[in-house]
Design a protein around this motif. Sequence first.
Motif, short mmCIF file in Angstrom:
data_model
loop_
_atom_site.label_atom_id
_atom_site.label_comp_id
_atom_site.label_asym_id
_atom_site.label_seq_id
_atom_site.Cartn_x
_atom_site.Cartn_y
_atom_site.Cartn_z
N GLY A 196 0.81 -1.22 0.00
CA GLY A 196 0.00 0.00 0.00
C GLY A 196 0.83 1.26 0.00
O GLY A 196 0.39 2.31 0.49
N SER A 197 2.05 1.20 -0.55
CA SER A 197 2.95 2.34 -0.51
C SER A 197 2.59 3.38 -1.57
O SER A 197 2.83 3.20 -2.76
N VAL A 198 2.03 4.49 -1.12
CA VAL A 198 1.69 5.59 -2.02
C VAL A 198 2.97 6.22 -2.57
O VAL A 198 3.05 6.59 -3.74
N ARG A 199 3.98 6.30 -1.74
CA ARG A 199 5.26 6.91 -2.15
C ARG A 199 5.89 6.14 -3.30
O ARG A 199 6.35 6.73 -4.28
N HIS A 200 5.91 4.82 -3.20
CA HIS A 200 6.48 4.02 -4.28
C HIS A 200 5.59 4.03 -5.52
O HIS A 200 6.10 4.04 -6.64
N ARG A 201 4.28 4.02 -5.32
CA ARG A 201 3.38 4.08 -6.48
C ARG A 201 3.61 5.36 -7.27
O ARG A 201 3.59 5.35 -8.52
N ARG A 202 3.82 6.45 -6.55
CA ARG A 202 4.07 7.72 -7.22
C ARG A 202 5.35 7.65 -8.05
O ARG A 202 5.38 8.10 -9.21
N ARG A 203 6.38 7.07 -7.49
CA ARG A 203 7.64 6.95 -8.22
C ARG A 203 7.49 6.02 -9.42
O ARG A 203 8.04 6.27 -10.49
#
Length: 347
Positions: free
Chosen positions: A332-339
């Motif tokens: 559920g990592s929003v930070r990694h999804r953004r990258r």
Amino acid sequence: MVTIASTASLRVYVSEWENGKRPISERYAKILRALLGVTDDELHGRHVAPVEALQTGGYDELITRIDSARSVSLTMVKTFMDQTELLRTVDRRMGAASLIDQMTGHLSTLEEALTFAVLPGTRRPVARALAGAATLAAWQALDAGSVERAWRHYELGKRAAKEADEPMYLAHATAEQAYVLCDAGRPAMAVELVRDAQRVGGRMMSPRLQAWLYAAEAEICAKAEMPDDCERALEKAINVLPPGEETRDPDMLSIFLNEGHLTRWRGNVLAQLGDDDAVSSLYLALDSADPEFVRATAGLRCDLAQAHLAREEYDQAHTHLREARLLANRTGSVRHRRRIEQLTQRM
């Protein structure tokens, strides 16, 4: 797989949720909590009441709270620390999205204990426990995309570290806070902050924490397009890192760093700089990656995709982005999804 309504229906649902015409079901609440990085109370618009104000002349209530805080023994502080460690382990394996409510409750308990603790012998151990928990909560909030929450938690962690007179905890919280600035598009300011963290720690820091701080400086310098500073910081990290396979810092349990981790970090830095050596470093790190560090592996896959993109090797980049996306969805990592989305746009 969770089944959700069509896009048109969802637009209606969102409008009705916002206007209070439709309650949010538990099925959608679970999705929205992870997506928005909020607690259940915040999602449903419930304001958690602060500690009840003491009534005029309500000394009995005050003394009760003070006596309760006074009874917090070293055994109880260890329980707090063990709870933080449990949350750290779950976060490492499953991601932060499912821990928001638990982490919020844990911080509230620690803040309550510190608020009514009177004597230094009680306050300092509780403050130390709060510093570690708040810094973990901040990193989880950043990963979940809740930037302001992350910033506030870091400030809480720094205040607690000062109260506890723990320069290592203060240095760690300050350095991690630099990542918030970096993600917000202020890498030059982030470089200043991570270097200030090194000054804060001074001679009180363990070698492993020193290496971690230099590696963090190298990564942020790479984002600030400061290659010479980046290389110097990496060299310092390599020089001070203790030898051996041990990863945990006994004086700073939130620090995981050995030669394998540092190899991965070096690959991340080189990938950002567009250095051709990044690929070999990153594959070495992938071969020795600890399967328990699921979110870190997602970042490693992103690094490999970025390194292959710099070499115009699009098939390999696509493969690693696909694996990174699976891991990011799992945690559920929003930070990694953004990258991942940013790298996908370069394909």
